[in-house]
Enzyme design. Sequence first.
Site, PDB file in Angstrom:
ATOM      1  N   SER A  56       0.810  -1.166  -0.119  1.00 32.04           N
ATOM      2  CA  SER A  56       0.037   0.026  -0.129  1.00 32.04           C
ATOM      3  C   SER A  56       0.818   1.248   0.029  1.00 32.04           C
ATOM      4  O   SER A  56       1.646   1.407  -0.859  1.00 32.04           O
ATOM      5  CB  SER A  56      -0.983   0.064   1.160  1.00 32.04           C
ATOM      6  OG  SER A  56      -1.891   0.797   1.106  1.00 32.04           O
ATOM      7  N   ASP A  69      -8.663  -4.070  -6.515  1.00 35.00           N
ATOM      8  CA  ASP A  69      -8.111  -3.732  -5.200  1.00 35.00           C
ATOM      9  C   ASP A  69      -9.155  -2.442  -4.646  1.00 35.00           C
ATOM     10  O   ASP A  69      -9.283  -1.419  -5.406  1.00 35.00           O
ATOM     11  CB  ASP A  69      -6.790  -3.136  -5.305  1.00 35.00           C
ATOM     12  CG  ASP A  69      -6.056  -3.011  -3.799  1.00 35.00           C
ATOM     13  OD1 ASP A  69      -6.747  -2.079  -3.179  1.00 35.00           O
ATOM     14  OD2 ASP A  69      -4.898  -3.266  -3.599  1.00 35.00           O
ATOM     15  N   HIS A 111      -6.957  -6.246  -1.025  1.00 31.46           N
ATOM     16  CA  HIS A 111      -5.677  -5.370  -0.595  1.00 31.46           C
ATOM     17  C   HIS A 111      -4.716  -6.285  -0.131  1.00 31.46           C
ATOM     18  O   HIS A 111      -4.498  -6.647   0.876  1.00 31.46           O
ATOM     19  CB  HIS A 111      -6.269  -4.047   0.344  1.00 31.46           C
ATOM     20  CG  HIS A 111      -5.201  -3.117   0.105  1.00 31.46           C
ATOM     21  ND1 HIS A 111      -4.664  -2.536  -0.807  1.00 31.46           N
ATOM     22  CD2 HIS A 111      -4.734  -2.399   1.134  1.00 31.46           C
ATOM     23  CE1 HIS A 111      -3.764  -1.362  -0.773  1.00 31.46           C
ATOM     24  NE2 HIS A 111      -3.932  -1.366   0.657  1.00 31.46           N
TER      25      HIS A 111
END
Length: 505
Positions: free
Chosen positions: A218, A442, A471
């Site tokens: 991320s 995602d 994710h």
Amino acid sequence: MKRQRRIGRRSALAVALGLSGSLAATLAVADELVAPQVRWGTCPRDVVAEAAPTELQCATVAVPVDYAKPEGTQIDLMISRLASKNPDKRRGTLMLNPGGPGGSGLTQPALLVSRGLPAGVLDSYDVIGMDTRGIGRSAPVRCGFTEDGPYTSNIPPYAVDDAAVTARAKVAKQAAQQCARHDRNGLLRHLTTANTARDLDRIRAALGEEKTSYLGYSYGTALGAAYASMFPERSDRIVLDSNIGGTHLDREGMRRYALGMEQSFPDFARWAAARHDSYGLGRTPAAVRRTYFTLAQRLDKAPVAGFDGNLLRQYTFGNLFKKTQYPKLAQQWQALAAGHDAVHDAVARLPSQNVTAGKASSAIDNPLAVFAAVTCNDVEWPENVDTYRHGVAKDRGRYPLFGAAAANITPCAFWPHTPAEPPVAVNDDGPRNVLLVQNLRDPVTPHQGGKMLREKFEERSRLLSVDDTGHGAYVLGDNPCALNTTTRYLVDGTMPGKDTLCRAG
């Protein structure tokens, strides 16, 4: 000629980053710091308890608050280590970052072990977790945010109309002012992705390593991209999973959250439709989608047990991160639709999209403060409230599930500091050592982010696309192709020869 080109690019990068001559010199000689300087010991009790049964060691590394003044005020960063137990196979260090910005990573090595991090990786590396500057046990910053205050999430609330944007602007301005008032030691303005990348290089040198490998999720992909760009010859094997699309999170990056939700929601809708007899949310995916809008609009007008339309949207968004959360999401929808007292789940207010945490945080102040500081310090954000009104109106139409939230105004519009330097530019002049791993669907970092970073890194990178939702793909997902391909790269250095698609496993 290639070597000369690299030196030229590096010098140009130093100028672009606004580095003073002394700072550029400091970074240039960091390679020479190869003698280990870290004293490992027992981790704090809470870290030990959270990491159990995996046993980690902890240490601190001193770094300058301001890299333009490298001999000035220092802060201690806490790092953790899961050491390789196979010296003959040990390659070096693998630094981790869980995301955020604002996620604590001290126990991340243990979390990845619990999720099945392959033995080959554990043999090849000392796995290094950390609290990056400003987080947890590394000179934590605070803004005075509380769970019962007006500012409780780094993702703005869904704005049902223009008036809602105006109302949120007041909250965002107050949040920025709170941060300024609480910044008594002046650290807040030095929380940037570029400075954190410099910290990584200080940690590398303190560990006595000429290079370091890296695995980031991320926001951790932005940090890893920045490190590989600023220190290309010191980056070993770099894996960036669930990509933001660059070296920082800006307004457009946050607006892509809405695109991600549109692309990942159909997976939940199909799942729920197949279980209509259990949850009653709709017999088809289209019907489940209609249920979402109907329920959100009803809660906008008449909340149930404090659960309003905004909280429903945030809660749904957060529970699309993992397929294992679908049953909990469906149960909550079911209870709300029936008008029952819905159980308030703190994950709906999760302040940072830390994909490895797997739990809600009750202490929201520190992660919210770090998220605001890093995103606002990295790059200029629009200051005109009308800009956000127009963005919300546009995204409410093109991304109706979540667009009017992701495009809403943030404290960055009122931040007290201007960026001290431009965002880190992606450096495509370096070794081919960046593997980009990206789920096709995602909710927070859509596939587009992986494609954007692939274009920027050019031949330095390869994109491993994964036909999956959620994710986090490597270790955090369940696709065998993604697991095996990434592990081969980390252990053997086998980079895919071209961009590759891992089919649904």
